[in-house]
Design a protein around this motif. Sequence first.
Motif, PDB file in Angstrom:
ATOM      1  N   ARG A  62     -56.793   2.262  16.498  1.00 40.35           N
ATOM      2  CA  ARG A  62     -57.803   1.795  15.527  1.00 40.35           C
ATOM      3  C   ARG A  62     -57.166   1.500  14.169  1.00 40.35           C
ATOM      4  NH1 ARG A  62     -60.837   5.583  18.223  1.00 40.35           N
ATOM      5  NH2 ARG A  62     -60.415   7.207  16.696  1.00 40.35           N
ATOM      6  N   ALA A  63     -56.241   2.354  13.747  1.00 38.24           N
ATOM      7  CA  ALA A  63     -55.567   2.147  12.460  1.00 38.24           C
ATOM      8  C   ALA A  63     -54.747   0.861  12.486  1.00 38.24           C
ATOM      9  CB  ALA A  63     -54.672   3.344  12.132  1.00 38.24           C
ATOM     10  N   ILE A  64     -54.037   0.621  13.567  1.00 38.23           N
ATOM     11  CA  ILE A  64     -53.262  -0.624  13.677  1.00 38.23           C
ATOM     12  C   ILE A  64     -54.212  -1.820  13.730  1.00 38.23           C
ATOM     13  CG2 ILE A  64     -51.735  -1.963  15.195  1.00 38.23           C
ATOM     14  CD1 ILE A  64     -50.198   0.644  15.676  1.00 38.23           C
ATOM     15  N   GLY A  65     -55.359  -1.653  14.366  1.00 36.85           N
ATOM     16  CA  GLY A  65     -56.379  -2.712  14.352  1.00 36.85           C
ATOM     17  C   GLY A  65     -56.821  -3.028  12.936  1.00 36.85           C
ATOM     18  N   ASP A  66     -57.016  -1.996  12.109  1.00 39.21           N
ATOM     19  CA  ASP A  66     -57.379  -2.207  10.702  1.00 39.21           C
ATOM     20  C   ASP A  66     -56.266  -2.949   9.956  1.00 39.21           C
ATOM     21  OD1 ASP A  66     -59.788  -0.898  11.054  1.00 39.21           O
ATOM     22  OD2 ASP A  66     -59.118   0.979  10.120  1.00 39.21           O
ATOM     23  N   LEU A  67     -55.011  -2.565  10.214  1.00 42.02           N
ATOM     24  CA  LEU A  67     -53.878  -3.236   9.565  1.00 42.02           C
ATOM     25  C   LEU A  67     -53.806  -4.699   9.988  1.00 42.02           C
ATOM     26  CD1 LEU A  67     -51.170  -0.426   9.904  1.00 42.02           C
ATOM     27  CD2 LEU A  67     -52.457  -1.057   7.847  1.00 42.02           C
ATOM     28  N   LYS A  68     -54.075  -4.979  11.264  1.00 47.37           N
ATOM     29  CA  LYS A  68     -54.111  -6.363  11.750  1.00 47.37           C
ATOM     30  C   LYS A  68     -55.254  -7.133  11.101  1.00 47.37           C
ATOM     31  CE  LYS A  68     -52.238  -5.498  16.363  1.00 47.37           C
ATOM     32  NZ  LYS A  68     -52.567  -5.550  17.807  1.00 47.37           N
ATOM     33  N   ASP A  69     -56.444  -6.519  11.042  1.00 43.79           N
ATOM     34  CA  ASP A  69     -57.610  -7.185  10.442  1.00 43.79           C
ATOM     35  C   ASP A  69     -57.353  -7.587   8.999  1.00 43.79           C
ATOM     36  OD1 ASP A  69     -58.987  -6.849  12.815  1.00 43.79           O
ATOM     37  OD2 ASP A  69     -60.207  -5.156  12.081  1.00 43.79           O
ATOM     38  N   ARG A  70     -56.616  -6.772   8.268  1.00 41.68           N
ATOM     39  CA  ARG A  70     -56.330  -7.059   6.863  1.00 41.68           C
ATOM     40  C   ARG A  70     -55.095  -7.947   6.686  1.00 41.68           C
ATOM     41  NH1 ARG A  70     -59.355  -2.734   7.253  1.00 41.68           N
ATOM     42  NH2 ARG A  70     -60.728  -2.111   5.576  1.00 41.68           N
ATOM     43  N   GLY A  71     -54.368  -8.177   7.785  1.00 39.74           N
ATOM     44  CA  GLY A  71     -53.201  -9.046   7.728  1.00 39.74           C
ATOM     45  C   GLY A  71     -51.915  -8.348   7.338  1.00 39.74           C
ATOM     46  N   LEU A  72     -51.930  -7.037   7.219  1.00 40.58           N
ATOM     47  CA  LEU A  72     -50.726  -6.311   6.812  1.00 40.58           C
ATOM     48  C   LEU A  72     -49.677  -6.255   7.922  1.00 40.58           C
ATOM     49  CD1 LEU A  72     -52.413  -3.502   4.733  1.00 40.58           C
ATOM     50  CD2 LEU A  72     -50.957  -5.350   3.874  1.00 40.58           C
ATOM     51  N   VAL A  73     -50.115  -6.349   9.167  1.00 49.61           N
ATOM     52  CA  VAL A  73     -49.193  -6.492  10.287  1.00 49.61           C
ATOM     53  C   VAL A  73     -49.630  -7.698  11.100  1.00 49.61           C
ATOM     54  CG1 VAL A  73     -48.601  -4.033  10.371  1.00 49.61           C
ATOM     55  CG2 VAL A  73     -50.412  -4.911  11.849  1.00 49.61           C
ATOM     56  N   HIS A  74     -48.698  -8.279  11.840  1.00 54.55           N
ATOM     57  CA  HIS A  74     -48.973  -9.480  12.618  1.00 54.55           C
ATOM     58  C   HIS A  74     -50.065  -9.196  13.644  1.00 54.55           C
ATOM     59  CE1 HIS A  74     -48.423 -12.972  15.187  1.00 54.55           C
ATOM     60  NE2 HIS A  74     -47.797 -13.529  14.149  1.00 54.55           N
ATOM     61  N   PRO A  75     -51.001 -10.138  13.812  1.00 52.47           N
ATOM     62  CA  PRO A  75     -52.107  -9.901  14.736  1.00 52.47           C
ATOM     63  C   PRO A  75     -51.682  -9.740  16.199  1.00 52.47           C
ATOM     64  CG  PRO A  75     -52.243 -12.098  13.758  1.00 52.47           C
ATOM     65  CD  PRO A  75     -51.118 -11.396  13.093  1.00 52.47           C
ATOM     66  N   ARG A  76     -50.535 -10.284  16.555  1.00 53.43           N
ATOM     67  CA  ARG A  76     -50.042 -10.128  17.927  1.00 53.43           C
ATOM     68  C   ARG A  76     -48.834  -9.207  17.906  1.00 53.43           C
ATOM     69  NH1 ARG A  76     -50.133 -16.384  18.899  1.00 53.43           N
ATOM     70  NH2 ARG A  76     -52.374 -16.664  19.039  1.00 53.43           N
ATOM     71  N   THR A  77     -48.983  -8.082  18.559  1.00 54.12           N
ATOM     72  CA  THR A  77     -47.865  -7.148  18.630  1.00 54.12           C
ATOM     73  C   THR A  77     -47.404  -7.044  20.078  1.00 54.12           C
ATOM     74  OG1 THR A  77     -49.355  -5.268  18.888  1.00 54.12           O
ATOM     75  CG2 THR A  77     -48.635  -5.782  16.660  1.00 54.12           C
ATOM     76  N   VAL A  78     -46.137  -6.789  20.254  1.00 51.06           N
ATOM     77  CA  VAL A  78     -45.551  -6.567  21.566  1.00 51.06           C
ATOM     78  C   VAL A  78     -45.361  -5.066  21.687  1.00 51.06           C
ATOM     79  CG1 VAL A  78     -43.521  -7.053  22.994  1.00 51.06           C
ATOM     80  CG2 VAL A  78     -44.374  -8.787  21.413  1.00 51.06           C
ATOM     81  N   HIS A  79     -45.527  -4.542  22.881  1.00 51.10           N
ATOM     82  CA  HIS A  79     -45.408  -3.091  23.083  1.00 51.10           C
ATOM     83  C   HIS A  79     -44.149  -2.553  22.406  1.00 51.10           C
ATOM     84  CE1 HIS A  79     -45.898   0.799  24.953  1.00 51.10           C
ATOM     85  NE2 HIS A  79     -44.624   0.738  25.318  1.00 51.10           N
ATOM     86  N   GLY A  80     -44.352  -1.639  21.492  1.00 51.06           N
ATOM     87  CA  GLY A  80     -43.237  -0.990  20.814  1.00 51.06           C
ATOM     88  C   GLY A  80     -42.656  -1.750  19.639  1.00 51.06           C
ATOM     89  N   LYS A  81     -43.241  -2.906  19.297  1.00 52.30           N
ATOM     90  CA  LYS A  81     -42.749  -3.687  18.159  1.00 52.30           C
ATOM     91  C   LYS A  81     -43.930  -4.142  17.307  1.00 52.30           C
ATOM     92  CE  LYS A  81     -38.762  -5.604  20.532  1.00 52.30           C
ATOM     93  NZ  LYS A  81     -38.134  -6.839  21.005  1.00 52.30           N
ATOM     94  N   VAL A  82     -43.813  -3.931  16.003  1.00 50.70           N
ATOM     95  CA  VAL A  82     -44.830  -4.346  15.043  1.00 50.70           C
ATOM     96  C   VAL A  82     -44.116  -5.132  13.954  1.00 50.70           C
ATOM     97  CG1 VAL A  82     -46.556  -3.519  13.389  1.00 50.70           C
ATOM     98  CG2 VAL A  82     -46.190  -2.264  15.502  1.00 50.70           C
ATOM     99  N   GLN A  83     -44.727  -6.226  13.510  1.00 50.31           N
ATOM    100  CA  GLN A  83     -44.145  -7.028  12.435  1.00 50.31           C
ATOM    101  C   GLN A  83     -45.005  -6.874  11.179  1.00 50.31           C
ATOM    102  OE1 GLN A  83     -41.244  -8.979  12.499  1.00 50.31           O
ATOM    103  NE2 GLN A  83     -41.606  -9.084  10.310  1.00 50.31           N
ATOM    104  N   ILE A  84     -44.412  -6.346  10.110  1.00 47.48           N
ATOM    105  CA  ILE A  84     -45.103  -6.225   8.825  1.00 47.48           C
ATOM    106  C   ILE A  84     -45.162  -7.605   8.170  1.00 47.48           C
ATOM    107  CG2 ILE A  84     -44.950  -5.205   6.502  1.00 47.48           C
ATOM    108  CD1 ILE A  84     -43.575  -2.785   7.833  1.00 47.48           C
ATOM    109  N   HIS A  85     -46.266  -7.900   7.482  1.00 51.58           N
ATOM    110  CA  HIS A  85     -46.412  -9.186   6.789  1.00 51.58           C
ATOM    111  C   HIS A  85     -45.197  -9.425   5.899  1.00 51.58           C
ATOM    112  CE1 HIS A  85     -47.930 -12.383   4.277  1.00 51.58           C
ATOM    113  NE2 HIS A  85     -48.962 -12.509   5.111  1.00 51.58           N
ATOM    114  N   PRO A  86     -44.626 -10.640   5.919  1.00 52.19           N
ATOM    115  CA  PRO A  86     -43.418 -10.905   5.121  1.00 52.19           C
ATOM    116  C   PRO A  86     -43.548 -10.588   3.632  1.00 52.19           C
ATOM    117  CG  PRO A  86     -43.764 -12.672   6.685  1.00 52.19           C
ATOM    118  CD  PRO A  86     -44.978 -11.781   6.768  1.00 52.19           C
TER     119      PRO A  86
END
Length: 155
Positions: A62-86
């Motif tokens: 849910r927390a990662i969903g919130d981060l995605k909703d706000r754009g702080l992390v990329h909306p598409r994540t691959v298992h075990g990898k998260v991309q922070i907004h540049p």
Amino acid sequence: MSDVALVRNPDMFERLPDAGLGKTARDVFDILQARQEPAGLVRITQKELAQRLGITVPSVSRAIGDLKDRGLVHPRTVHGKVQIHPLFAAYESAAHMVNHLKDQSTHLWPLNFPGKTVPLPAGTDPRSGTSFDPDPDGGEDAPLPEALPTLRLAG
């Protein structure tokens, strides 16, 4: 995770409270910030985050969903990898940050802070110009890092 001291854009971090993150989302984002490689790639699973924070995997999800909703992390994540907004990622140097943001191949997805206008860098292209001057001395070469001593294993 890098052992190099990383540089972040202070103008964007002053805006982070505008994201209105809850405690868990902020805790997850703090860990992602601490564990990132230069340019914002983080290799960590939700299970590892849950164990680190002492919470359940669904709470992390849910927390990662919130981060995605706000754009702080990329909306598409691959298992075990998260991309922070540049714009919130850390870089090896200020020059690396500016070059990465100016590169037309760098994908800048929208930031969606509730009820707030998120001021992206000035200009029509969000990659150009901020009030942060990464090269205040006008182009003088940066000193090379000191060589680390050679380490030997005792025994």
